[in-house]
Design a protein around this motif. Structure first.
Motif, mmCIF file in Angstrom:
data_model
loop_
_atom_site.group_PDB
_atom_site.id
_atom_site.type_symbol
_atom_site.label_atom_id
_atom_site.label_comp_id
_atom_site.label_asym_id
_atom_site.label_seq_id
_atom_site.Cartn_x
_atom_site.Cartn_y
_atom_site.Cartn_z
ATOM 1 N N LEU A 76 0.249 14.264 6.263
ATOM 2 C CA LEU A 76 0.247 14.705 4.870
ATOM 3 C C LEU A 76 0.074 13.466 3.990
ATOM 4 O O LEU A 76 0.893 12.543 4.033
ATOM 5 C CB LEU A 76 1.567 15.412 4.546
ATOM 6 N N VAL A 77 -1.017 13.451 3.222
ATOM 7 C CA VAL A 77 -1.315 12.273 2.410
ATOM 8 C C VAL A 77 -1.620 12.706 0.973
ATOM 9 O O VAL A 77 -1.998 13.846 0.709
ATOM 10 C CB VAL A 77 -2.527 11.490 2.979
ATOM 11 N N LEU A 78 -1.441 11.761 0.072
ATOM 12 C CA LEU A 78 -1.744 11.999 -1.337
ATOM 13 C C LEU A 78 -3.179 11.565 -1.604
ATOM 14 O O LEU A 78 -3.537 10.392 -1.443
ATOM 15 C CB LEU A 78 -0.762 11.221 -2.216
ATOM 16 N N ALA A 79 -4.022 12.518 -1.977
ATOM 17 C CA ALA A 79 -5.432 12.221 -2.244
ATOM 18 C C ALA A 79 -5.834 12.870 -3.565
ATOM 19 O O ALA A 79 -5.686 14.094 -3.732
ATOM 20 C CB ALA A 79 -6.311 12.740 -1.112
ATOM 21 N N SER A 80 -6.307 12.041 -4.472
ATOM 22 C CA SER A 80 -6.743 12.514 -5.799
ATOM 23 C C SER A 80 -5.652 13.309 -6.495
ATOM 24 O O SER A 80 -5.896 14.360 -7.121
ATOM 25 C CB SER A 80 -8.020 13.364 -5.669
ATOM 26 N N GLY A 81 -4.413 12.841 -6.322
ATOM 27 C CA GLY A 81 -3.284 13.470 -6.997
ATOM 28 C C GLY A 81 -2.766 14.729 -6.320
ATOM 29 O O GLY A 81 -1.861 15.385 -6.857
ATOM 30 N N GLN A 82 -3.294 15.094 -5.144
ATOM 31 C CA GLN A 82 -2.865 16.292 -4.426
ATOM 32 C C GLN A 82 -2.408 15.917 -3.020
ATOM 33 O O GLN A 82 -2.992 15.038 -2.373
ATOM 34 C CB GLN A 82 -4.021 17.302 -4.325
ATOM 35 N N TRP A 83 -1.347 16.597 -2.549
ATOM 36 C CA TRP A 83 -0.905 16.385 -1.176
ATOM 37 C C TRP A 83 -1.742 17.261 -0.255
ATOM 38 O O TRP A 83 -1.758 18.483 -0.389
ATOM 39 C CB TRP A 83 0.578 16.738 -1.029
#
Length: 387
Positions: free
Chosen positions: A370-377
């Motif tokens: 689970l990663v934070l990408a473009s402000g979304q998890w």
């Protein structure tokens, strides 16, 4: 002695094996349900006279005994669940017609029942009550084989016999309990000299028939030999025909016969089977017909079934692969908690990595993260992240 040393033949079950055992337990119960078997959960301990009544008497030496501090009565920790299920069928359900019941739970033995065995097996079994025909015997056998396939047990061998063959040979012969036990022991060890001595005063047909049994083991051809060797014994031909019928309905397994195998003779009342597999020092499954199992509870009706020890089965198959999981960072923000909750509600396993423990190994194969990408998890494959 160290306080953490366990008794002989008692062991803790560690995560990998425990996961395998639990997954198999669920799989076997689901398989039994597919055949129409209802789950029952008998208690681990009962009044001793109930546990050791009737066919349960043979379990006396295997049963741990204690005193109930509330009533002062003797209690026993069950060594086998089948008599309890028979009690449930006879008294609590008391249904007419066919009843199918299954169970899964621990039993406790005073001594291991085979080399290297645990004294705390996890016993799974299935019983079908109310039908005297061979169809019930076959259903129990087919369900047992299906359960082993679910466990990924391969190259199984089914060994068939019928305790009524020996009973037919001894019909009309006066035999006390100790002599009968000695005869069964001699048959089990295939000791021709001892058996000839024990049967020296028997009628010729009985003596010769018993001695012939020692050689009647192998593939289906021995049924033809048995029919000739035991032709003077009434009823044996039908019993052999029944065994042949059962064997003809089994596909994808090797079938053998051992007409002198009487293990559980005091328990079974008809055809019995044992299922073997490579890597197992003893049978993985034992079952058959035991019509008298409920008689002591006031309801003597047809019964057939089988049982196995899930721990024993797990010990002879390959370990199952780790379950796929999602690795998530430890974060105190509400957004990541919401994302994790959503994934878990979908049935995903999400392992939160606590600070400073990023390289530790656990019981799960974390193939995603689970990663934070473009402000979304979002969830991404770990390989893609690494690249």
């Amino acid at each position: 002695m160290s306080a953490w040393v366990l008794p002989d033949h008692i062991a803790d079950v560690l995560p990998s094996e425990a996961r395998h055992i639990e997954e198999l337990r669920r799989g076997l119960l689901d398989t039994a349900r597919c055949y129409g078997y209802e789950l029952v959960m008998p208690p681990l301990l009962e009044h001793l006279e109930s546990l050791l009544t009737g066919t349960g008497e043979a379990l006396g030496l295997q049963t741990f005994k204690l005193v109930d501090q509330l009533s002062g009565r003797s209690l026993g920790l069950r060594a086998d669940t089948t008599p309890q299920v028979a009690r449930i069928d006879a008294h609590l359900l008391n249904r007419k017609g066919v009843t199918r019941l299954c169970y899964c739970g621990p039993v406790v033995h005073t001594r291991p029942d085979r080399p290297h065995a645990t004294r705390e097996p996890l016993q799974f079994g299935a019983e079908i009550y109310g039908h005297a025909g061979l169809e019930a015997d076959l259903e129990a056998l087919l369900l047992a084989l299906h359960c082993l396939r679910v466990a990924n047990v391969r190259d199984t061998t089914v060994d068939l016999a019928d305790v009524r063959i020996v009973r037919s040979l001894l019909a009309g012969v006066t035999v006390d309990g100790s002599l009968l036990q000695a005869i069964h022991a001699a048959l089990a060890t295939k000791d021709a000299g001892e058996l000839a001595f024990l049967a020296r005063d028997f009628p010729v047909a009985s003596r010769e028939g018993l001695l012939a049994l020692l050689q009647l083991y192998g593939d289906e051809s021995i049924l033809i030999e048995a029919e000739q060797a035991l032709k003077r014994t009434p009823g044996v031909r039908e019993l052999l025909s029944n065994l042949k019928w059962l064997a003809s309905r089994l596909e994808g397994v090797r079938v053998t016969f051992d007409l002198a195998d009487l293990r559980g003779y005091a328990y079974y009342s008809g055809a019995r089977f044992a299922i073997y597999a490579p890597g197992a020092s003893d049978a993985l499954v034992r079952g058959g017909r035991y019509d008298e199992v409920g008689a002591v509870f006031g309801r003597n009706r047809p019964a057939a079934g089988f049982s196995l020890d899930i721990k024993q089965v797990v010990g002879v198959v390959s370990p199952r692969p780790l379950k796929a999981a999602i690795r998530a960072p430890w974060d105190d923000s509400g957004d990541v908690h919401a994302a994790i909750s959503t994934l878990r509600n979908r049935g995903e396993t999400v392992v939160c990595v606590l600070p400073g423990h990023e390289s530790e190994v656990d019981e799960f194969h974390c193939d995603r993260e689970l990663v934070l990408a473009s402000g979304q998890w979002v969830v991404q494959a770990i390989e893609a992240i690494d690249n």
